[in-house]
Design a protein around this motif. Structure first.
Motif, mmCIF file in Angstrom:
data_model
loop_
_atom_site.group_PDB
_atom_site.id
_atom_site.type_symbol
_atom_site.label_atom_id
_atom_site.label_comp_id
_atom_site.label_asym_id
_atom_site.label_seq_id
_atom_site.Cartn_x
_atom_site.Cartn_y
_atom_site.Cartn_z
ATOM 1 N N ARG A 42 0.751 -1.310 -0.036
ATOM 2 C CA ARG A 42 -0.030 0.048 0.058
ATOM 3 C C ARG A 42 0.748 1.244 -0.039
ATOM 4 N NH1 ARG A 42 -3.344 0.011 5.081
ATOM 5 N NH2 ARG A 42 -1.499 -0.833 6.050
ATOM 6 N N ALA A 43 1.917 1.218 -0.333
ATOM 7 C CA ALA A 43 3.160 2.365 -0.445
ATOM 8 C C ALA A 43 2.466 3.277 -1.615
ATOM 9 C CB ALA A 43 4.270 1.842 -1.080
ATOM 10 N N LYS A 44 3.118 4.641 -1.175
ATOM 11 C CA LYS A 44 2.643 5.540 -2.182
ATOM 12 C C LYS A 44 3.886 6.326 -2.507
ATOM 13 C CE LYS A 44 -1.514 6.958 0.221
ATOM 14 N NZ LYS A 44 -2.408 7.889 0.649
ATOM 15 N N LEU A 45 3.885 6.643 -3.899
ATOM 16 C CA LEU A 45 4.907 7.159 -4.738
ATOM 17 C C LEU A 45 4.860 8.524 -4.947
ATOM 18 C CD1 LEU A 45 7.793 6.361 -6.165
ATOM 19 C CD2 LEU A 45 6.140 6.381 -8.470
ATOM 20 N N LEU A 46 5.646 9.500 -4.191
ATOM 21 C CA LEU A 46 5.544 10.887 -4.392
ATOM 22 C C LEU A 46 6.861 11.313 -5.501
ATOM 23 C CD1 LEU A 46 5.452 13.456 -1.560
ATOM 24 C CD2 LEU A 46 7.329 13.766 -3.147
ATOM 25 N N THR A 47 6.433 12.042 -6.321
ATOM 26 C CA THR A 47 7.257 12.592 -7.356
ATOM 27 C C THR A 47 7.417 14.042 -7.383
ATOM 28 O OG1 THR A 47 6.629 10.865 -8.669
ATOM 29 C CG2 THR A 47 7.927 12.597 -9.672
ATOM 30 N N GLU A 48 8.749 14.494 -7.176
ATOM 31 C CA GLU A 48 8.769 15.844 -6.968
ATOM 32 C C GLU A 48 10.068 16.394 -7.772
ATOM 33 O OE1 GLU A 48 9.466 19.352 -3.593
ATOM 34 O OE2 GLU A 48 9.561 17.203 -2.826
ATOM 35 N N SER A 49 10.120 16.956 -8.945
ATOM 36 C CA SER A 49 11.235 17.205 -9.432
ATOM 37 C C SER A 49 11.692 18.420 -8.883
ATOM 38 C CB SER A 49 10.751 17.726 -10.967
ATOM 39 O OG SER A 49 11.902 18.027 -11.888
ATOM 40 N N PRO A 50 13.241 18.514 -8.724
ATOM 41 C CA PRO A 50 14.300 17.711 -9.415
ATOM 42 C C PRO A 50 14.738 16.433 -8.748
ATOM 43 C CG PRO A 50 15.254 19.437 -8.370
ATOM 44 C CD PRO A 50 13.968 19.683 -8.157
ATOM 45 N N TYR A 51 14.033 16.020 -7.455
ATOM 46 C CA TYR A 51 14.454 15.005 -6.641
ATOM 47 C C TYR A 51 14.159 13.811 -7.245
ATOM 48 C CZ TYR A 51 14.648 19.290 -3.829
ATOM 49 O OH TYR A 51 14.896 20.621 -3.665
#
Length: 129
Positions: A42-51
């Motif tokens: 049940r994990a969530k993927l957080l995407t935040e450019s440029p990281y």
């Protein structure tokens, strides 16, 4: 629509900033040596450019008996104040290896009660479904 009670100052200053949070379709396992610290579907993927993308695991899927909360904290103008935990089986390498936003800003409420781990301090294994 509910009024925002704890808005992010980062998004107010920079409304074009994009941070996405979506379910990770697979299993995420966190290990320190042979010890399994967390395992979740049940994990969530957080995407935040440029990281680099970060996997957040629900607290219910983390073995807090193997962690110790530390005094460390950091502030993100988009997410809020992060608290840190050391991963005890990883000894010195595990210091502040997990972080969580216990009271995130409203825009990041999806990651409340989820922890993330530094992949250079513990092993984070993501297996797509």
């Amino acid at each position: 629509m509910d009024q925002i009670a704890n808005p992010s100052p980062g998004f107010q200053r920079n409304p074009d900033k994009v941070i996405t949070v979506e379910p990770y379709n697979g299993t995420v396992t966190v290990r320190a040596g042979n010890a399994v610290i967390a395992s979740s579907t049940r994990a969530k993927l957080l995407t935040e450019s440029p990281y680099p993308a970060v996997l957040y695991i629900p607290f219910e899927d983390i073995d807090f008996d193997q962690l110790r909360k530390t005094e460390s904290s950091t502030h993100c103008p988009y997410k809020g104040d992060a608290s840190y935990w050391s991963v005890l089986p990883a000894a010195e390498a595990g210091k502040d290896a997990m972080w969580a936003y216990e009271q995130p800003f409203d825009e990041m409420i999806e990651i409340r009660d989820h922890g993330a781990f530094y992949p250079n301090k513990v092993t984070v294994e993501a297996k797509p479904a």
